[in-house]
Enzyme design. Sequence first.
Site, short mmCIF file in Angstrom:
data_model
loop_
_atom_site.label_atom_id
_atom_site.label_comp_id
_atom_site.label_asym_id
_atom_site.label_seq_id
_atom_site.Cartn_x
_atom_site.Cartn_y
_atom_site.Cartn_z
CG ASP A 163 57.64 -51.77 -58.78
OD1 ASP A 163 57.19 -50.41 -59.52
OD2 ASP A 163 58.12 -51.88 -58.24
C1 BGC Z 1 60.16 -49.33 -57.25
C2 BGC Z 1 58.66 -48.85 -56.37
C3 BGC Z 1 58.12 -47.53 -56.85
C4 BGC Z 1 58.42 -47.33 -58.47
C5 BGC Z 1 58.09 -45.54 -58.69
C6 BGC Z 1 59.60 -49.12 -58.83
O1 BGC Z 1 61.20 -49.16 -58.97
O2 BGC Z 1 59.99 -50.75 -57.18
O3 BGC Z 1 58.77 -48.86 -54.94
O4 BGC Z 1 56.73 -47.07 -55.90
O5 BGC Z 1 60.03 -47.82 -58.64
O6 BGC Z 1 59.29 -44.99 -57.89
#
Ligand code: BGC
Length: 810
Positions: free
Chosen positions: A223
């Site tokens: 993530d």
């Molecule tokens: C979220 C993800 C997301 C990523 C990129 C993170 O904060 O948990 O779901 O894909 O950011 O935006």
Amino acid sequence: MSEDMLDRLVEKLDLVQKVRLLSGATTWRTAGEPAIGLREMVTSDGPAGVRGEAWDERLTSALLPSASAIGALWDEGLTEELGGLLASEAVRKGVDVVLAPTLNLHRTPLGGRHFECFSEDPVLTGRTGAALIRGIQAAGVAATAKHYVANDSETGRMHVDVRASERVLREVYLAPFEAAVEAGVWLVMAGYNGVNGATMTANPLLAEPLKGDWGFDGVVVSDWGALRSTREPALAALDLAMPGPQGPWEVLLVQAVEDGHVPEAAVDEKVRRLLRLALRVGALESNRRPSAPAFGSDETRTLLRRTVAAGSVLLTNRGVLPLAPASVRKVAVIGVHAGSPRVQGGGSAGVFPARVVTPLDGIRARLDGLAQVVHVPGPGLGVPPAPLGTGWCSDPRSGKPGVLVRLLDEAGRELHAEHRLSGTQLEPPVVPAARTVEISALLRPPATGEWTFAVAGFGRMSLALGGRTVLDGEFPCTTDDPAIVHVNPPRHAVRATVDSTEPVLLTARRELVPGAGRATIVAAAPPEPDAAAALAEAVRAARDADAVIVVVGTTEHTETEGHDRGDLCLGGHQDALVRAVAAVNPRTIAVVNSGGPVELPWRDEVGAVLLTWFPGQEAGSGLADVLFGDAEPGGRLPTTWAASLADAPVTHARPVDGRLAYDDGIHIGHRAWLRTGKEPAYWFGHGLGYTGWEYEAIHAPDEAVAGSPFTVRVQVRNTGSRPGREVVQVYLARPQSTVERPARWFAGYAAVHAEPGASVIAAVRVPAHALRHWSDTEKAWRTEPGTYQIMVGRSAGDLAWEGALTLRAV
Ligand code: BGC
């Protein structure tokens, strides 16, 4: 290109070149390598749409209903079509990897990202997720199953350590990811959280069961910002660190390999997986993928409109719906959400739709020339102000609707200026010498009185009205959560009196400080009307109408990534509003516009309750189709709804000393309700259509063999006067089990269509998996031979038939 050729490409690279590929080149791009004909691959968030590489309100996207609405479809065919639409959007925006679907579960109704997850049930989530993945990947665009694993709530999400037994993980929280891998997903995203003491980007669960047992051959991506160290994630089977550059891999990983802490073979394996992904999405010179999107704008609208209706869940109907247009001369449409619906949840999943059909627009269009439509918003919602838009704001330099964004150097000199359409600027342009972001607008306030203004961001911020400073303060950044720093920083509000006859210049400034992001938001809200007077006006309109459609819902401040909810209340005076209008008009239809459960204390006082979730851009057209009977409300609850939060089995997700114990074990959702013996307001699986059904005959096998699937055939007759769709559900139980079991658990469903009077057979396939359990002592799946109960019905709480099945050992 074969796997051998992937090996040959890996061999062409030296260690530095290989390691470079394992971190992002930018926030959204992977690195390319000309030496082997590999281009950068572009990632972009889903699941409600594909935003592309920029947070820019001018770059619009098709906005789908949010995931809880897709979970409510119980329709894999339609879900696959939606996957195709996401892929088409990805192609249009040059995106290779869509960061969706979210496969976490509705463990607590308070989960801030509830709207972004499909359901409370591992089987329904797995089937829905697999369908979306198939739809996306069929077009050569990669899907990403996220967030692996047990990232089911937001409180402390960056560091929380979830404690759960292997059985609980395997049977419940890992199960949808297993289904995603079976569907052939190309990426899995490791979450921010930890499980049983190890952060997910360095967790042994990446190796087993993901890459080992399940045979996942794709890329495990972190993530965004979840990678916290160099060695452990490299050893633990993480493949790609996002975003970049300058993450904890790069130079440090080269070093770790040279020092013998990480074998080079581990790096090679990660690169091989990345190249396999490149091969799949057409990022190698030899295999470019098609560049034309498959969906035109008309097809997109039609599909999304159909989806809104198909996912709407009719909870109760006292003969009020559908409304025959010919039977109404005057319809009162009441509520702030009728004119300003909430079409998506907050956080990284957000996109900018090119258009939004509001409930009011949809109802007006349907009744055009047939009946009079009166709109009364009723009392305000009492929420922080909304970002400036194009309504009553203009760029002070060009005069165009919107705002002026300027970047200033240390001495306040302008380095860059541009016209924008929104007071939300999450990524103001990067100009190296810039020290300040300024957003200004000439306001022509539609109402005189005490307005609320707000700025959001971190660092020093100020706000001036007509040259008079009304807010000036230092707001330090105290979180490392990217969803708060870059997407949804806290708002700081101030009240000031403005006069509708005088245009006033609003100027907001935000100092750019390292480590605090760049997101800058300026918002304003008119004085709220007197609640009692607004309520009285709504009641007058309701009394005077043939039917009332009152639209209530949550706001961007309640359902958003980065925070869990504190309660399940609708907020403001919305409960009082529904009660008041229903008291004077029995033909009141309450339309609920929320991503997750809310308390509906008035549910027995209204003519009908219809959930539309966060319905996306075609909100109002799909709603009108349902209200006026052009389409049936096709949805079934993907999650059990509590009458009040206090009844819910899991009422919070607050970690204690950094740990969040999943003490509810395998008893999630309806399973937990059945265990407590409490009655929810509405069960998992519940939802009414516009016709009636009789369950005429059920044929379930008396015997089955462990490890083999079986089929339950259910003959249902449409006893009403309209065509309809019935979702036949099968549950299992094992009262005499030697291991702990849920009271009953969902095993499968089949949906059938039938014309009035016709009888059809729903064939529900129950996979062999549905009967197995994980043995923590033997560390293996086991299936107990013996007697199981099979139950057939319309929801977890409404069962029409029960039979026994004897399972024989192989
Ligand atoms: C979220 C993800 C997301 C990523 C990129 C993170 O904060 O948990 O779901 O894909 O950011 O935006």
